[in-house]
Design a protein around this motif. Structure first.
Motif, PDB file in Angstrom:
ATOM      1  N   ARG A   1       0.864  -1.177   0.000  1.00  0.00           N
ATOM      2  CA  ARG A   1       0.000   0.000   0.000  1.00  0.00           C
ATOM      3  C   ARG A   1       0.900   1.226   0.000  1.00  0.00           C
ATOM      4  O   ARG A   1       1.777   1.348   0.854  1.00  0.00           O
ATOM      5  N   PRO A   2       0.724   2.130  -0.946  1.00  0.00           N
ATOM      6  CA  PRO A   2       1.634   3.273  -1.078  1.00  0.00           C
ATOM      7  C   PRO A   2       1.758   4.113   0.196  1.00  0.00           C
ATOM      8  O   PRO A   2       2.843   4.532   0.565  1.00  0.00           O
ATOM      9  N   GLU A   3       0.630   4.327   0.884  1.00  0.00           N
ATOM     10  CA  GLU A   3       0.678   5.141   2.100  1.00  0.00           C
ATOM     11  C   GLU A   3       1.412   4.420   3.230  1.00  0.00           C
ATOM     12  O   GLU A   3       2.125   5.043   4.016  1.00  0.00           O
ATOM     13  N   GLY A   4       1.278   3.098   3.296  1.00  0.00           N
ATOM     14  CA  GLY A   4       2.009   2.315   4.299  1.00  0.00           C
ATOM     15  C   GLY A   4       3.498   2.292   4.015  1.00  0.00           C
ATOM     16  O   GLY A   4       4.324   2.413   4.922  1.00  0.00           O
ATOM     17  N   LEU A   5       3.828   2.150   2.754  1.00  0.00           N
ATOM     18  CA  LEU A   5       5.235   2.151   2.345  1.00  0.00           C
ATOM     19  C   LEU A   5       5.878   3.509   2.652  1.00  0.00           C
ATOM     20  O   LEU A   5       6.988   3.575   3.191  1.00  0.00           O
ATOM     21  N   ALA A   6       5.173   4.585   2.351  1.00  0.00           N
ATOM     22  CA  ALA A   6       5.682   5.928   2.646  1.00  0.00           C
ATOM     23  C   ALA A   6       5.873   6.107   4.150  1.00  0.00           C
ATOM     24  O   ALA A   6       6.894   6.641   4.600  1.00  0.00           O
TER      25      ALA A   6
ATOM     26  N   LYS B   1      10.226  10.428  -2.858  1.00  0.00           N
ATOM     27  CA  LYS B   1       9.565   9.967  -4.089  1.00  0.00           C
ATOM     28  C   LYS B   1       8.229   9.298  -3.764  1.00  0.00           C
ATOM     29  O   LYS B   1       7.217   9.539  -4.434  1.00  0.00           O
ATOM     30  N   GLN B   2       8.235   8.462  -2.741  1.00  0.00           N
ATOM     31  CA  GLN B   2       7.020   7.741  -2.353  1.00  0.00           C
ATOM     32  C   GLN B   2       5.962   8.715  -1.843  1.00  0.00           C
ATOM     33  O   GLN B   2       4.791   8.609  -2.200  1.00  0.00           O
ATOM     34  N   VAL B   3       6.371   9.651  -1.010  1.00  0.00           N
ATOM     35  CA  VAL B   3       5.432  10.606  -0.415  1.00  0.00           C
ATOM     36  C   VAL B   3       4.831  11.521  -1.478  1.00  0.00           C
ATOM     37  O   VAL B   3       3.626  11.777  -1.472  1.00  0.00           O
ATOM     38  N   THR B   4       5.651  12.007  -2.388  1.00  0.00           N
ATOM     39  CA  THR B   4       5.134  12.942  -3.393  1.00  0.00           C
ATOM     40  C   THR B   4       4.207  12.262  -4.402  1.00  0.00           C
ATOM     41  O   THR B   4       3.469  12.947  -5.107  1.00  0.00           O
ATOM     42  N   ALA B   5       4.223  10.946  -4.450  1.00  0.00           N
ATOM     43  CA  ALA B   5       3.312  10.218  -5.334  1.00  0.00           C
ATOM     44  C   ALA B   5       1.939   9.988  -4.681  1.00  0.00           C
ATOM     45  O   ALA B   5       1.006   9.560  -5.353  1.00  0.00           O
ATOM     46  N   LEU B   6       1.837  10.284  -3.394  1.00  0.00           N
ATOM     47  CA  LEU B   6       0.573  10.100  -2.681  1.00  0.00           C
ATOM     48  C   LEU B   6      -0.398  11.225  -3.001  1.00  0.00           C
ATOM     49  O   LEU B   6       0.013  12.313  -3.419  1.00  0.00           O
ATOM     50  N   PRO B   7      -1.703  11.000  -2.751  1.00  0.00           N
ATOM     51  CA  PRO B   7      -2.669  12.096  -2.897  1.00  0.00           C
ATOM     52  C   PRO B   7      -2.299  13.248  -1.949  1.00  0.00           C
ATOM     53  O   PRO B   7      -1.725  13.026  -0.880  1.00  0.00           O
ATOM     54  N   GLU B   8      -2.622  14.443  -2.337  1.00  0.00           N
ATOM     55  CA  GLU B   8      -2.210  15.649  -1.603  1.00  0.00           C
ATOM     56  C   GLU B   8      -2.587  15.618  -0.127  1.00  0.00           C
ATOM     57  O   GLU B   8      -1.810  16.045   0.726  1.00  0.00           O
ATOM     58  N   GLU B   9      -3.767  15.105   0.190  1.00  0.00           N
ATOM     59  CA  GLU B   9      -4.212  15.095   1.592  1.00  0.00           C
ATOM     60  C   GLU B   9      -3.353  14.188   2.478  1.00  0.00           C
ATOM     61  O   GLU B   9      -3.289  14.372   3.683  1.00  0.00           O
TER      62      GLU B   9
END
Length: 180
Positions: free
Chosen positions: A95-100, A137-145
């Motif tokens: 999950r992108p948010e978990g990875l970040a 890189k991971q964080v900036t790929a997440l939705p803005e919120e």
């Protein structure tokens, strides 16, 4: 005397072929046995299926153990074991948010330990900077919120890193400037 032909080590293909023979009950029994066999298996399944409270907790505990060891008990630092926790999560869920979150947590713990104990190891610092870059890189790929709170935490890591040496804070500042 003739030598026995060597058998190749079993592979995933061999396991997959055998699993195809299982009925639902047998497969569930196997999964139950794997679940009971180790905490790692439990963590993987909890993360994969999004079960339990904080599925990131066991991964964070591993990162914390290896990046902020108990120096009074002569525990070792191991960047590779901390990074393995992130790789394990990526295999389990990705999950992108978990990875970040795990990447940012890695940076926080690594920078905090180095600052708190004056830990000066070039390999450790290089790993911190590389993970910082990957986290950005991971964080900036997440939705803005989801992005802002994690970027704030990375900014704090950069500030904490100002006394670490090896140009760590300078590298982090440059990376943050590129992403702004």
């Amino acid at each position: 005397m003739a030598s026995k032909p060597k058998k190749a080590a079993p592979s995933w293909s061999d396991v997959k072929a055998r699993l195809a023979e299982f009925d639902r009950t047998t497969l569930l029994g196997l999964m139950q046995d794997l679940y009971a066999a180790s905490k790692d298996n439990q963590s993987l399944l909890h993360a994969r299926f999004g079960l339990g409270g904080d599925v990131l907790e066991p991964y964070k505990a591993t990162i914390d153990r290896w990046l902020w060891p108990n120096v009074y008990r002569n525990q070792d630092v191991s960047v590779s074991k901390a990074k393995k926790a992130i790789a394990d999560y990526k295999k389990a869920s990705a999950r992108p948010e978990g990875l970040a979150e795990l990447m940012v947590f890695f940076c926080e713990r690594a920078a905090g330990f180095a600052r708190e104990f004056g830990f000066q190891d070039e390999t450790y610092m290089d790993a911190l900077v590389r993970m910082f870059q990957q986290a950005l890189k991971q964080v900036t790929a997440l939705p803005e919120e989801q992005r802002e709170a994690l970027l704030d935490r990375l900014n704090r890591v950069s500030v904490v890193s100002d006394v670490l040496g090896y140009g760590v804070a300078d590298d982090m500042e440059a990376m943050l400037a590129d992403y702004r």
